[in-house]
Scaffold this motif. Structure first.
Motif, mmCIF file in Angstrom:
data_model
loop_
_atom_site.group_PDB
_atom_site.id
_atom_site.type_symbol
_atom_site.label_atom_id
_atom_site.label_comp_id
_atom_site.label_asym_id
_atom_site.label_seq_id
_atom_site.Cartn_x
_atom_site.Cartn_y
_atom_site.Cartn_z
ATOM 1 N N GLY A 48 0.797 -1.224 0.000
ATOM 2 C CA GLY A 48 0.000 0.000 0.000
ATOM 3 C C GLY A 48 0.827 1.270 0.000
ATOM 4 N N TRP A 49 2.111 1.149 0.286
ATOM 5 C CA TRP A 49 3.008 2.306 0.377
ATOM 6 C C TRP A 49 3.964 2.343 -0.811
ATOM 7 C CZ3 TRP A 49 2.549 5.859 4.330
ATOM 8 C CH2 TRP A 49 1.772 5.470 5.434
ATOM 9 N N THR A 50 4.529 3.521 -1.061
ATOM 10 C CA THR A 50 5.556 3.673 -2.089
ATOM 11 C C THR A 50 6.885 4.005 -1.408
ATOM 12 O OG1 THR A 50 3.942 4.484 -3.685
ATOM 13 C CG2 THR A 50 6.258 4.958 -4.139
ATOM 14 N N LEU A 51 7.878 3.163 -1.654
ATOM 15 C CA LEU A 51 9.214 3.385 -1.095
ATOM 16 C C LEU A 51 10.128 3.910 -2.195
ATOM 17 C CD1 LEU A 51 9.963 0.307 1.192
ATOM 18 C CD2 LEU A 51 10.190 2.721 1.838
ATOM 19 N N GLU A 52 10.752 5.048 -1.938
ATOM 20 C CA GLU A 52 11.677 5.639 -2.906
ATOM 21 C C GLU A 52 12.891 6.145 -2.139
ATOM 22 O OE1 GLU A 52 8.791 7.548 -6.237
ATOM 23 O OE2 GLU A 52 8.589 8.366 -4.227
ATOM 24 N N GLY A 53 13.708 6.892 -2.823
ATOM 25 C CA GLY A 53 14.875 7.462 -2.145
ATOM 26 C C GLY A 53 15.933 7.865 -3.137
ATOM 27 N N GLY A 54 17.178 7.785 -2.696
ATOM 28 C CA GLY A 54 18.295 8.230 -3.511
ATOM 29 C C GLY A 54 19.444 8.539 -2.576
ATOM 30 N N THR A 55 20.182 9.583 -2.904
ATOM 31 C CA THR A 55 21.296 9.968 -2.039
ATOM 32 C C THR A 55 21.144 11.418 -1.594
ATOM 33 O OG1 THR A 55 22.641 10.535 -3.971
ATOM 34 C CG2 THR A 55 22.905 8.311 -3.056
ATOM 35 N N ASN A 56 21.805 11.717 -0.479
ATOM 36 C CA ASN A 56 21.679 13.019 0.168
ATOM 37 C C ASN A 56 22.868 13.911 -0.171
ATOM 38 O OD1 ASN A 56 21.222 15.166 1.880
ATOM 39 N ND2 ASN A 56 21.798 14.043 3.759
ATOM 40 N N PRO A 57 22.669 14.952 -0.993
ATOM 41 C CA PRO A 57 23.760 15.880 -1.314
ATOM 42 C C PRO A 57 23.909 16.986 -0.266
ATOM 43 C CG PRO A 57 21.817 16.504 -2.528
ATOM 44 C CD PRO A 57 21.426 15.299 -1.698
ATOM 45 N N GLY A 58 23.107 16.934 0.788
ATOM 46 C CA GLY A 58 23.086 17.991 1.796
ATOM 47 C C GLY A 58 21.849 18.847 1.627
ATOM 48 N N GLY A 112 26.485 5.965 4.000
ATOM 49 C CA GLY A 112 26.353 5.871 2.552
ATOM 50 C C GLY A 112 25.575 7.026 1.949
ATOM 51 N N ALA A 113 25.236 8.029 2.785
ATOM 52 C CA ALA A 113 24.476 9.204 2.322
ATOM 53 C C ALA A 113 23.170 8.792 1.650
ATOM 54 C CB ALA A 113 25.322 10.072 1.382
ATOM 55 N N LEU A 114 22.545 7.737 2.180
ATOM 56 C CA LEU A 114 21.307 7.227 1.587
ATOM 57 C C LEU A 114 20.079 7.950 2.150
ATOM 58 C CD1 LEU A 114 22.101 3.396 1.644
ATOM 59 C CD2 LEU A 114 22.477 5.056 -0.203
ATOM 60 N N THR A 217 4.132 11.867 3.692
ATOM 61 C CA THR A 217 5.525 11.685 3.294
ATOM 62 C C THR A 217 6.380 11.556 4.547
ATOM 63 O OG1 THR A 217 5.214 13.049 1.317
ATOM 64 C CG2 THR A 217 7.479 12.684 2.027
ATOM 65 N N VAL A 218 7.252 10.560 4.568
ATOM 66 C CA VAL A 218 8.228 10.408 5.650
ATOM 67 C C VAL A 218 9.586 10.202 4.991
ATOM 68 C CG1 VAL A 218 8.879 9.169 7.734
ATOM 69 C CG2 VAL A 218 6.476 9.223 7.027
ATOM 70 N N ILE A 219 10.584 10.978 5.429
ATOM 71 C CA ILE A 219 11.931 10.884 4.861
ATOM 72 C C ILE A 219 12.935 10.729 5.987
ATOM 73 C CG2 ILE A 219 13.737 12.156 3.602
ATOM 74 C CD1 ILE A 219 11.492 13.528 2.020
ATOM 75 N N ALA A 220 13.890 9.818 5.812
ATOM 76 C CA ALA A 220 15.012 9.692 6.747
ATOM 77 C C ALA A 220 16.295 9.647 5.934
ATOM 78 C CB ALA A 220 14.875 8.430 7.594
ATOM 79 N N ALA A 221 17.268 10.494 6.324
ATOM 80 C CA ALA A 221 18.492 10.641 5.538
ATOM 81 C C ALA A 221 19.736 10.447 6.388
ATOM 82 C CB ALA A 221 18.531 12.022 4.873
ATOM 83 N N ASP A 222 20.723 9.739 5.810
ATOM 84 C CA ASP A 222 22.063 9.676 6.403
ATOM 85 C C ASP A 222 22.719 11.049 6.301
ATOM 86 O OD1 ASP A 222 21.671 6.936 6.575
ATOM 87 O OD2 ASP A 222 22.839 6.490 4.762
ATOM 88 N N CYS A 223 23.847 11.212 6.942
ATOM 89 C CA CYS A 223 24.621 12.444 6.733
ATOM 90 C C CYS A 223 25.067 12.498 5.272
ATOM 91 C CB CYS A 223 25.810 12.518 7.699
ATOM 92 S SG CYS A 223 27.318 11.680 7.148
ATOM 93 N N SER A 224 25.248 13.702 4.776
ATOM 94 C CA SER A 224 25.566 13.852 3.346
ATOM 95 C C SER A 224 27.009 13.486 3.034
ATOM 96 C CB SER A 224 25.281 15.291 2.896
ATOM 97 O OG SER A 224 26.126 16.194 3.573
ATOM 98 N N LEU A 225 27.864 13.382 4.074
ATOM 99 C CA LEU A 225 29.275 13.063 3.828
ATOM 100 C C LEU A 225 29.501 11.553 3.734
ATOM 101 C CD1 LEU A 225 31.030 15.734 6.112
ATOM 102 C CD2 LEU A 225 30.277 15.891 3.723
ATOM 103 N N GLY A 226 28.498 10.778 4.117
ATOM 104 C CA GLY A 226 28.538 9.345 3.839
ATOM 105 C C GLY A 226 28.903 8.444 5.001
ATOM 106 N N GLY A 227 29.333 8.998 6.130
ATOM 107 C CA GLY A 227 29.836 8.142 7.193
ATOM 108 C C GLY A 227 28.854 7.811 8.316
ATOM 109 N N HIS A 228 27.679 8.471 8.319
ATOM 110 C CA HIS A 228 26.810 8.356 9.492
ATOM 111 C C HIS A 228 25.360 8.137 9.099
ATOM 112 C CE1 HIS A 228 30.408 10.689 10.595
ATOM 113 N NE2 HIS A 228 30.353 9.958 11.699
ATOM 114 N N GLY A 229 24.681 7.310 9.881
ATOM 115 C CA GLY A 229 23.313 6.940 9.561
ATOM 116 C C GLY A 229 22.259 7.690 10.359
ATOM 117 N N GLY A 230 21.022 7.465 9.983
ATOM 118 C CA GLY A 230 19.875 8.016 10.698
ATOM 119 C C GLY A 230 18.632 7.331 10.187
ATOM 120 N N TYR A 231 17.661 7.099 11.074
ATOM 121 C CA TYR A 231 16.434 6.432 10.651
ATOM 122 C C TYR A 231 15.267 6.951 11.462
ATOM 123 C CZ TYR A 231 18.019 3.327 14.501
ATOM 124 O OH TYR A 231 18.493 2.824 15.689
#
Ligand code: CA
Length: 282
Positions: A48-58, A112-114, A217-231
């Motif tokens: 029922g949901w749509t999962l998308e994403g990409g990478t975080n440029p900041g 991974g800046a995901l 809409t719900v968004i969770a992003a890692d740090c943009s430098l690639g070394g740290h996560g978040g959820y």
């Protein structure tokens, strides 16, 4: 028409009628679930949901950030999973699942800046009206858990939650924060991790929202430098109060009046009182 054909048709009509009655009974018995399919993730999936994403440029621009600051470079959807009765080693006081048997988790502790983005559009109906006040409600709970590497604000892990009326593109509810953001009452987790306990949202919508497409809409992003996560954990999307683990009825959440002339100001004041930094994008 022969006797046998007529009998067959009558039998088919009876079956159709029985199916219609069954559907009607189902609709009447689950009025609280009229808005958002699998809103509590009790199918143990993202059906029922749509999962998308990409990478975080900041984040774009400078603080205070809003939904308009969110920038996602094209790419595969970030991590997402459904959790049951588990402990979160980074956020020891968060109780899981939040409601029922399953809670969704968007993104994960890896870097991974995901970016993970979850959306669903549904139409409010009369079944979403709360008999207590005669207005449609939209309720859910969320809890962000994010590493805090103390990067520049626009490079930090962040989360974003919004409820938007697609008919006129108004923002009915919006919350954004980057990890460690001043003014947000983050709890200290393990190591450098920061988190919030589950925030119960009860957005009271205007009657005019009935019949209109509402987008979550719900968004969770890692740090943009690639070394740290978040959820972020989310659960209980629907018009009924968010339930309890195991499926009991929930306690009434703090009401956030939305959609009348003073609503956004009242919401802003409430969030400010709670230590939130909030800005609106319309
Ligand atoms: Ca659930």
């Amino acid at each position: 028409m022969s006797m046998s054909t007529s009998a067959r048709l009558r039998g088919r009509d009876a079956l159709a009628l029985r199916a219609a009655v069954a559907l009607a009974v189902a609709a009447v018995s689950t009025p609280a679930l009229a808005v958002f399919q699998n809103g509590g993730f009790e199918q143990n999936s993202f059906a029922g949901w749509t999962l998308e994403g990409g990478t975080n440029p900041g984040l774009a621009g400078s603080p205070p950030f809003t939904g308009a600051s969110v920038t996602i470079n094209p790419g595969a959807a970030g991590p997402a999973d459904i959790v049951g009765q588990v402990a979160d080693p980074r956020a020891p006081t968060i109780a899981l699942p939040r409601a029922g048997s399953f809670t969704a988790r968007l993104n994960d502790e890896g870097g991974g800046a995901l970016v993970t983005r979850l959306t669903q559009v549904d139409t409010l109906t009369a079944a979403d009206i709360d008999p207590v006040d005669g207005l449609p409600h939209l309720r859910f709970a969320f809890a962000p858990v994010m590493d805090d590497p103390n990067h520049a604000p626009h490079e930090q892990p962040y989360f974003y939650v919004s409820v938007r009326n697609l008919a006129d593109n108004t923002v009915l509810f919006e919350q954004f924060a980057y990890s460690g953001q001043p003014g947000v009452d983050f709890l200290q987790g393990t190591g450098n991790w920061k988190y919030l306990p589950f925030q119960d949202v009860d957005a009271v919508l205007p009657l005019s929202a009935i019949g209109q497409p509402i987008e979550l809409t719900v968004i969770a992003a890692d740090c943009s430098l690639g070394g740290h996560g978040g959820y972020v954990y989310v659960d209980g999307f629907g018009s009924a109060p968010v339930g309890q683990p195991g499926g009991g009825a929930g306690a009434p959440a703090v009401e956030l009046p939305v959609g009348h002339p003073f609503a956004l100001a009242a919401l802003a004041a409430l969030l400010a009182a709670a230590g939130w930094r909030r800005a609106r994008t319309v």
